[in-house]
Write a protein that holds these residues in place. Sequence first.
Motif, PDB file in Angstrom:
ATOM      1  N   ILE A 141      -4.703  -0.251   9.625  1.00  0.00           N
ATOM      2  CA  ILE A 141      -4.552   0.074   8.203  1.00  0.00           C
ATOM      3  C   ILE A 141      -4.087  -1.202   7.511  1.00  0.00           C
ATOM      4  N   PRO A 142      -4.764  -1.625   6.463  1.00  0.00           N
ATOM      5  CA  PRO A 142      -4.349  -2.868   5.793  1.00  0.00           C
ATOM      6  C   PRO A 142      -2.900  -2.783   5.296  1.00  0.00           C
ATOM      7  N   LEU A 143      -2.176  -3.869   5.489  1.00  0.00           N
ATOM      8  CA  LEU A 143      -0.776  -3.936   5.064  1.00  0.00           C
ATOM      9  C   LEU A 143      -0.651  -3.652   3.576  1.00  0.00           C
ATOM     10  N   SER A 144      -1.597  -4.130   2.787  1.00  0.00           N
ATOM     11  CA  SER A 144      -1.531  -3.909   1.336  1.00  0.00           C
ATOM     12  C   SER A 144      -1.584  -2.418   1.001  1.00  0.00           C
ATOM     13  N   HIS A 145      -2.385  -1.644   1.731  1.00  0.00           N
ATOM     14  CA  HIS A 145      -2.457  -0.191   1.499  1.00  0.00           C
ATOM     15  C   HIS A 145      -1.144   0.489   1.883  1.00  0.00           C
ATOM     16  N   LEU A 146      -0.602   0.076   3.020  1.00  0.00           N
ATOM     17  CA  LEU A 146       0.665   0.663   3.477  1.00  0.00           C
ATOM     18  C   LEU A 146       1.799   0.345   2.504  1.00  0.00           C
ATOM     19  N   LEU A 147       1.832  -0.876   2.024  1.00  0.00           N
ATOM     20  CA  LEU A 147       2.882  -1.285   1.096  1.00  0.00           C
ATOM     21  C   LEU A 147       2.769  -0.515  -0.216  1.00  0.00           C
ATOM     22  N   THR A 148       1.563  -0.378  -0.726  1.00  0.00           N
ATOM     23  CA  THR A 148       1.348   0.380  -1.959  1.00  0.00           C
ATOM     24  C   THR A 148       1.753   1.838  -1.768  1.00  0.00           C
ATOM     25  N   ASP A 149       1.384   2.426  -0.628  1.00  0.00           N
ATOM     26  CA  ASP A 149       1.761   3.820  -0.341  1.00  0.00           C
ATOM     27  C   ASP A 149       3.279   3.976  -0.254  1.00  0.00           C
ATOM     28  N   ALA A 150       3.948   2.997   0.369  1.00  0.00           N
ATOM     29  CA  ALA A 150       5.409   3.054   0.488  1.00  0.00           C
ATOM     30  C   ALA A 150       6.064   2.981  -0.889  1.00  0.00           C
ATOM     31  N   PHE A 151       5.606   2.077  -1.737  1.00  0.00           N
ATOM     32  CA  PHE A 151       6.138   1.963  -3.099  1.00  0.00           C
ATOM     33  C   PHE A 151       5.904   3.256  -3.878  1.00  0.00           C
ATOM     34  N   ASP A 152       4.692   3.819  -3.733  1.00  0.00           N
ATOM     35  CA  ASP A 152       4.377   5.075  -4.428  1.00  0.00           C
ATOM     36  C   ASP A 152       5.288   6.202  -3.947  1.00  0.00           C
ATOM     37  N   ALA A 153       5.554   6.255  -2.651  1.00  0.00           N
ATOM     38  CA  ALA A 153       6.407   7.310  -2.089  1.00  0.00           C
ATOM     39  C   ALA A 153       7.813   7.243  -2.666  1.00  0.00           C
ATOM     40  N   VAL A 154       8.359   6.031  -2.743  1.00  0.00           N
ATOM     41  CA  VAL A 154       9.717   5.873  -3.304  1.00  0.00           C
ATOM     42  C   VAL A 154       9.725   6.251  -4.775  1.00  0.00           C
ATOM     43  N   GLN A 155       8.709   5.815  -5.490  1.00  0.00           N
ATOM     44  CA  GLN A 155       8.643   6.115  -6.922  1.00  0.00           C
ATOM     45  C   GLN A 155       8.518   7.628  -7.156  1.00  0.00           C
ATOM     46  N   GLN A 156       7.704   8.312  -6.349  1.00  0.00           N
ATOM     47  CA  GLN A 156       7.561   9.764  -6.501  1.00  0.00           C
ATOM     48  C   GLN A 156       8.840  10.501  -6.149  1.00  0.00           C
ATOM     49  N   ALA A 157       9.519  10.024  -5.099  1.00  0.00           N
ATOM     50  CA  ALA A 157      10.767  10.675  -4.685  1.00  0.00           C
ATOM     51  C   ALA A 157      11.851  10.531  -5.743  1.00  0.00           C
ATOM     52  N   ALA A 158      11.788   9.465  -6.539  1.00  0.00           N
ATOM     53  CA  ALA A 158      12.806   9.210  -7.569  1.00  0.00           C
ATOM     54  C   ALA A 158      12.611  10.059  -8.812  1.00  0.00           C
ATOM     55  N   ARG A 159      11.477  10.699  -8.926  1.00  0.00           N
ATOM     56  CA  ARG A 159      11.212  11.498 -10.133  1.00  0.00           C
ATOM     57  C   ARG A 159      11.914  12.822 -10.099  1.00  0.00           C
TER      58      ARG A 159
END
Length: 194
Positions: A176-194
Amino acid sequence: MANEGMWNRTRQAAIAEISAIAMDLFLERGFEVTTFDDIATAAGISRRSLFRYFGTKEDIVLVHLADEGKLALEALEARPDDEPVWTALLNVLLLIDDGGGDRERLLKISEMMYDVPSLRSRSLEKHLQWQSDLLPEVKRRLGAASGDLQAAAVIASAVACLDAAGEIWTRSRGQIPLSHLLTDAFDAVQQAAR
């Protein structure tokens, strides 16, 4: 002053050469088995000279991480001021690309980093330095009302996303490309903060 510049370039070239030689030994023999004497012999320098450049074997492997904090700061300062800080940090960290260089070698180095406890620990220490490097700029971007706590928490979260994505990339053998994993991780944190 010109001599100072030449001395620094010479030192940086020596550090890069020694690091490359040591990395070859670490990947061939194993990190914990390879000694300072092995590295000094392979590099054609004395053990004492080696200690002038590096205090520990971990420093040899992680020499680039300290510089990456300063490069991340420069990249963050270059991002548009109206870009949200979380997005700006993601875009800065996306510059760390898993596609460059020899993929198998990158995977072996990454496996070593995650499998050797002392390397993992020192890597986390170097990432803490990134927090210090990025703190003033993140604080500025968050605005006058923000303090060190808010800025430090945002940076720590971003670095934790990078670390989590890097570990998954390594464990998946780069499937899995690192860029995809990093984007998914950032999205997960952002969604959890809502």
